[in-house]
Design an enzyme around this catalytic site. Sequence first.
Site, PDB file in Angstrom:
ATOM      1  N   HIS A   1       1.433  -1.074   0.097  1.00  0.00           N
ATOM      2  CA  HIS A   1       0.000   0.070   0.049  1.00  0.00           C
ATOM      3  C   HIS A   1       0.608   1.461  -0.058  1.00  0.00           C
ATOM      4  O   HIS A   1       0.528   2.299  -0.692  1.00  0.00           O
ATOM      5  CB  HIS A   1      -0.829   0.189   1.062  1.00  0.00           C
TER       6      HIS A   1
ATOM      7  N   LYS B   1     -18.714  -5.532   8.240  1.00  0.00           N
ATOM      8  CA  LYS B   1     -17.084  -6.363   7.623  1.00  0.00           C
ATOM      9  C   LYS B   1     -16.590  -6.434   9.528  1.00  0.00           C
ATOM     10  O   LYS B   1     -16.730  -4.677   9.914  1.00  0.00           O
ATOM     11  CB  LYS B   1     -16.223  -5.607   7.330  1.00  0.00           C
TER      12      LYS B   1
ATOM     13  N   ARG C   1      -2.449  -6.370  -8.474  1.00  0.00           N
ATOM     14  CA  ARG C   1      -1.162  -7.316  -8.187  1.00  0.00           C
ATOM     15  C   ARG C   1      -1.070  -8.364  -9.403  1.00  0.00           C
ATOM     16  O   ARG C   1      -0.245  -8.722  -9.763  1.00  0.00           O
ATOM     17  CB  ARG C   1      -0.709  -7.720  -7.387  1.00  0.00           C
TER      18      ARG C   1
ATOM     19  N   SER D   1      -3.498  -7.153   2.971  1.00  0.00           N
ATOM     20  CA  SER D   1      -3.752  -6.982   4.476  1.00  0.00           C
ATOM     21  C   SER D   1      -3.919  -9.021   4.995  1.00  0.00           C
ATOM     22  O   SER D   1      -4.085  -9.361   6.075  1.00  0.00           O
ATOM     23  CB  SER D   1      -4.967  -6.481   4.231  1.00  0.00           C
TER      24      SER D   1
HETATM   25  O1  PNS Z   1      -8.621  -2.823   0.495  1.00  0.00           O
HETATM   26  P1  PNS Z   1     -10.043  -3.261  -0.407  1.00  0.00           P
HETATM   27  O2  PNS Z   1     -11.285  -4.006   1.222  1.00  0.00           O
HETATM   28  O3  PNS Z   1     -10.158  -3.794  -1.202  1.00  0.00           O
HETATM   29  O4  PNS Z   1     -11.532  -1.679  -0.530  1.00  0.00           O
HETATM   30  C1  PNS Z   1     -12.058  -1.714  -1.216  1.00  0.00           C
HETATM   31  C2  PNS Z   1     -13.378  -0.338  -1.251  1.00  0.00           C
HETATM   32  C3  PNS Z   1     -13.945  -0.219   0.488  1.00  0.00           C
HETATM   33  C4  PNS Z   1     -12.001   0.482  -1.482  1.00  0.00           C
HETATM   34  C5  PNS Z   1     -14.230  -0.853  -1.489  1.00  0.00           C
HETATM   35  O5  PNS Z   1     -15.458  -2.015  -1.413  1.00  0.00           O
HETATM   36  C6  PNS Z   1     -15.430   0.085  -1.754  1.00  0.00           C
HETATM   37  O6  PNS Z   1     -15.205   1.142  -2.297  1.00  0.00           O
HETATM   38  N1  PNS Z   1     -16.228   0.038  -0.396  1.00  0.00           N
HETATM   39  C7  PNS Z   1     -17.420   2.002  -0.297  1.00  0.00           C
HETATM   40  C8  PNS Z   1     -18.703   1.299  -1.017  1.00  0.00           C
HETATM   41  C9  PNS Z   1     -18.456   1.232  -2.463  1.00  0.00           C
HETATM   42  O7  PNS Z   1     -18.220   2.092  -2.961  1.00  0.00           O
HETATM   43  N2  PNS Z   1     -18.750   0.601  -3.340  1.00  0.00           N
HETATM   44  C10 PNS Z   1     -19.112   0.767  -4.412  1.00  0.00           C
HETATM   45  C11 PNS Z   1     -18.750  -0.121  -5.696  1.00  0.00           C
HETATM   46  S1  PNS Z   1     -20.098  -1.785  -5.237  1.00  0.00           S
END
Ligand code: PNS
Length: 159
Positions: free
Chosen positions: A17, A41, A90, A128
């Site tokens: 990150h 979560k 990745r 993570s």
């Molecule tokens: O580090 P991660 O868990 O892969 O991040 C995922 C994240 C938090 C970027 C994604 O789940 C997200 O954008 N969540 C916010 C809710 C949202 O806007 N969702 C839109 C797409 S369904």
Amino acid sequence: MSVAVFPGSFDPVTLGHVDIIRRAAACFDRLVVCVMVNSEKKPMFTAQERMRMLRAAVADIPNVEVDSWDGLLAHYTAQRGASVLVKGVRNASDFDWEYQMAAINRGLCPTLETVLLPARGDYQHFSSTMVREMIRYGQPMERYVPEAAAEEIKRKGWA
Ligand code: PNS
């Protein structure tokens, strides 16, 4: 002024990150790293802990700030006046997923662009999820996470 948002769970922040943050910060005037709070979560670290570890990890990058948000990412970017989302990829499965996410976010906010940065080779297997697994088995953290995060994990008596 170009403002980009790098969103994620950061549970916890990894060296992968931090590499994406440094590279993205060099491309935009301002980069907001946003800890997303998903109430459904159960993260290993609280949002406050995740933000604290991130802030310490990026303290030397002047155009980066750390924030958090509990809601749709597209709404957050609109509120912050950001026109770009940064995501790290990745491998091909990350790409497939992020390609879909980019379309969903563009559907919510048509002016929002997603920029995908390829992970550096040595961090391609970092996640993570992997770090949480290493924590559960008491592995030393310095190879995977920034120093401040390794210290936070130690303080919790987990490594
Ligand atoms: O580090 P991660 O868990 O892969 O991040 C995922 C994240 C938090 C970027 C994604 O789940 C997200 O954008 N969540 C916010 C809710 C949202 O806007 N969702 C839109 C797409 S369904």
